[in-house]
Design a protein around this motif. Structure first.
Motif, short mmCIF file in Angstrom:
data_model
loop_
_atom_site.label_atom_id
_atom_site.label_comp_id
_atom_site.label_asym_id
_atom_site.label_seq_id
_atom_site.Cartn_x
_atom_site.Cartn_y
_atom_site.Cartn_z
N MET A 1 6.95 -20.05 26.43
CA MET A 1 6.57 -20.12 27.83
C MET A 1 6.74 -18.73 28.45
N THR A 2 6.09 -18.51 29.57
CA THR A 2 6.24 -17.24 30.29
C THR A 2 7.67 -17.11 30.81
N TYR A 3 8.31 -15.96 30.58
CA TYR A 3 9.68 -15.76 31.06
C TYR A 3 9.71 -15.80 32.59
N PRO A 4 10.69 -16.50 33.19
CA PRO A 4 10.85 -16.40 34.65
C PRO A 4 11.38 -15.00 35.00
N ILE A 5 10.74 -14.32 35.92
CA ILE A 5 11.15 -12.95 36.25
C ILE A 5 11.75 -12.84 37.65
N LYS A 6 11.82 -13.97 38.36
CA LYS A 6 12.48 -13.95 39.67
C LYS A 6 13.04 -15.33 39.96
N ILE A 7 13.99 -15.38 40.87
CA ILE A 7 14.59 -16.65 41.29
C ILE A 7 13.65 -17.31 42.28
N ASP A 8 13.45 -18.62 42.14
CA ASP A 8 12.56 -19.35 43.04
C ASP A 8 13.19 -20.70 43.35
N TYR A 9 12.67 -21.38 44.37
CA TYR A 9 13.18 -22.69 44.78
C TYR A 9 12.02 -23.67 44.93
N VAL A 10 12.31 -24.92 44.69
CA VAL A 10 11.30 -25.96 44.85
C VAL A 10 10.99 -26.12 46.33
N ASN A 11 9.70 -26.06 46.68
CA ASN A 11 9.35 -26.17 48.10
C ASN A 11 8.22 -27.16 48.34
N LYS A 12 7.90 -28.00 47.32
CA LYS A 12 6.86 -28.99 47.50
C LYS A 12 7.42 -30.39 47.27
N GLU A 13 6.97 -31.32 48.14
CA GLU A 13 7.50 -32.67 48.08
C GLU A 13 7.07 -33.42 46.82
N ASN A 14 6.01 -32.95 46.17
CA ASN A 14 5.50 -33.69 45.01
C ASN A 14 6.19 -33.28 43.70
N PHE A 15 7.30 -32.55 43.78
CA PHE A 15 8.01 -32.10 42.58
C PHE A 15 8.42 -33.27 41.70
N LEU A 16 8.84 -34.37 42.34
CA LEU A 16 9.31 -35.54 41.58
C LEU A 16 8.21 -36.55 41.31
N THR A 17 7.07 -36.41 41.96
CA THR A 17 6.02 -37.41 41.81
C THR A 17 5.25 -37.19 40.51
N GLY A 18 4.18 -37.91 40.34
CA GLY A 18 3.40 -37.79 39.12
C GLY A 18 2.44 -38.94 38.95
N TRP A 19 2.43 -39.84 39.94
CA TRP A 19 1.57 -41.01 39.84
C TRP A 19 0.13 -40.70 40.25
N PHE A 20 -0.04 -40.01 41.38
CA PHE A 20 -1.37 -39.80 41.92
C PHE A 20 -1.59 -38.31 42.21
N GLY A 21 -2.87 -37.93 42.29
CA GLY A 21 -3.21 -36.56 42.64
C GLY A 21 -2.86 -35.57 41.54
N ARG A 22 -2.82 -34.30 41.90
CA ARG A 22 -2.53 -33.24 40.95
C ARG A 22 -1.05 -33.24 40.60
N LYS A 23 -0.75 -33.29 39.32
CA LYS A 23 0.65 -33.29 38.87
C LYS A 23 1.11 -31.86 38.62
N ARG A 24 2.35 -31.59 38.94
CA ARG A 24 2.87 -30.25 38.68
C ARG A 24 2.97 -30.01 37.18
N SER A 25 3.01 -28.75 36.79
CA SER A 25 3.17 -28.40 35.38
C SER A 25 4.53 -28.85 34.88
N LEU A 26 4.62 -29.02 33.59
CA LEU A 26 5.87 -29.46 32.98
C LEU A 26 6.94 -28.37 33.07
N LEU A 27 8.17 -28.79 33.27
CA LEU A 27 9.30 -27.87 33.19
C LEU A 27 9.61 -27.59 31.72
N GLY A 28 10.26 -26.48 31.47
CA GLY A 28 10.65 -26.15 30.09
C GLY A 28 11.52 -27.23 29.48
#
Length: 337
Positions: free
Chosen positions: A157-184
């Motif tokens: 996977m691409t190395y993380p090069i900076k610290i980031d925070y979750v800022n979208k409500e759909n982080f935990l979802t996955g039923w409908f709409g566009r799903k976020r990419s998989l975590l490592g």
């Protein structure tokens, strides 16, 4: 004068884990006996021999402790009873290495439980040694497979090069709409589950060819369909995030119809793989942060649990299931008349 360890009884945890270690290593001893009779590539011989020697060492040390404590030694699986001498090869040399790799993963996990659940110093030392044996074997088999180009790495996977925070409500979802990419961490568990199910599928392809009882053959075929369904589901999730799938080992099974093992041993092997599946799905469930993947793992646990229970019923019906250490049934003792 008694040592501190000799004057303290083994706990229920220690007895139970030691019992399981003995039975499972007797299974490994049988499997390696056939592998050593039928392998083709001389490069893998040291690994197979090392695996067999470790299993026999663990069995011997566990047996000696049981005898000292006046605990019944389990019957387990005897080579003379459960391995058919001279049977043709059922799986490829590549599969043999994959199997040893899976045995190492299981051993490292189970010996960790043995170490962390033990109170007596001698048992803790024993399981520390067992863990070291399994770790060394794991390193050796991975090195060999890498040299041969057969070791499958978990995707980069691409190395993380900076610290980031979750800022979208759909982080935990996955039923409908566009799903976020998989975590490592999610990919790690998906891939480990795929690897394990590839082993299970290849085993359930080979065992029905050689099993003697029709009911047991049908059970193995059911396992093949279950692993194919699970693999398909995992691959769909990986594909959705453009993550490469695990390779298939279907080509690992020969066309032999002569059994290398007894139906009893083969049924036990499938049971162990089923139990490992439930544990691995549970680990994946605890690590995922997408609800659709959580639901997928929950369905895997339900299906694998039902499959494993049916296999246990087959063993019990044939009086093949050895009774694990258990607490006394006090109500039964009170009503003994």
């Amino acid at each position: 004068m008694e040592s501190k360890d000799e004057s303290v009884k083994l706990t229920s945890a220690e007895v139970s884990v030691l019992w399981g270690t003995y039975v499972n290593d007797s299974m490994v001893d049988c499997i390696m006996h056939h592998f050593l009779e039928s392998y083709s590539d001389p490069d893998i011989h040291p690994i197979l021999e090392q695996t067999k020697n470790i299993a026999k060492k663990h069995m011997n040390e566990t047996e000696q402790l049981f005898l000292k404590e006046k605990i019944a030694v389990p019957e387990g699986f005897k080579v003379g009873k459960h391995v058919i001498p001279g049977a043709p090869k059922l799986f490829s040399d590549m599969f043999y290495m994959q199997y040893v790799l899976q045995i190492c993963r299981f051993g490292i996990a189970s010996h960790t439980v043995g170490l962390t659940s033990a109170a007596r110093e001698d048992v803790r030392k024993m399981y520390k040694d067992f863990y070291d044996d399994a770790s060394q074997l794991y390193n050796d088999v991975v090195n060999l497979m890498e040299n041969k180009g057969t070791f499958v790495r978990i995707p980069y996977m691409t190395y993380p090069i900076k610290i980031d925070y979750v800022n979208k409500e759909n982080f935990l979802t996955g039923w409908f709409g566009r799903k976020r990419s998989l975590l490592g961490i999610e990919v790690i568990h998906l891939m480990l589950n795929a690897f394990q199910n590839e082993i299970g599928r290849a085993t359930c392809v080979g065992f029905p060819q050689v099993a003697q009882e029709r009911e047991i053959r049908e059970y193995f075929l059911r396992g093949k369909h279950l692993t194919k369904h699970i693999l398909s589901s995992i691959h769909d999730v990986l594909l959705e995030s453009d993550v490469p799938n695990a390779m298939s080992w279907d080509q690992s099974v020969t066309d032999s119809t002569i059994p290398p093992f007894s139906d009893h041993l083969m049924l036990y092997i499938i049971g162990i793989l089923s139990n490992l599946g439930v544990a691995t799905y549970g680990a994946g469930l605890s690590a995922t942060m997408r609800r659709d993947i959580s639901a997928m793992y929950a369905s895997f646990i339900t299906k694998a649990g039902a499959f494993g229970e049916d296999g246990m019923d087959l063993m019990i019906e044939r009086r093949w299931r050895e009774q694990p250490p258990t607490f006394e049934d006090r109500d039964r003792l009170a009503k003994r008349d």
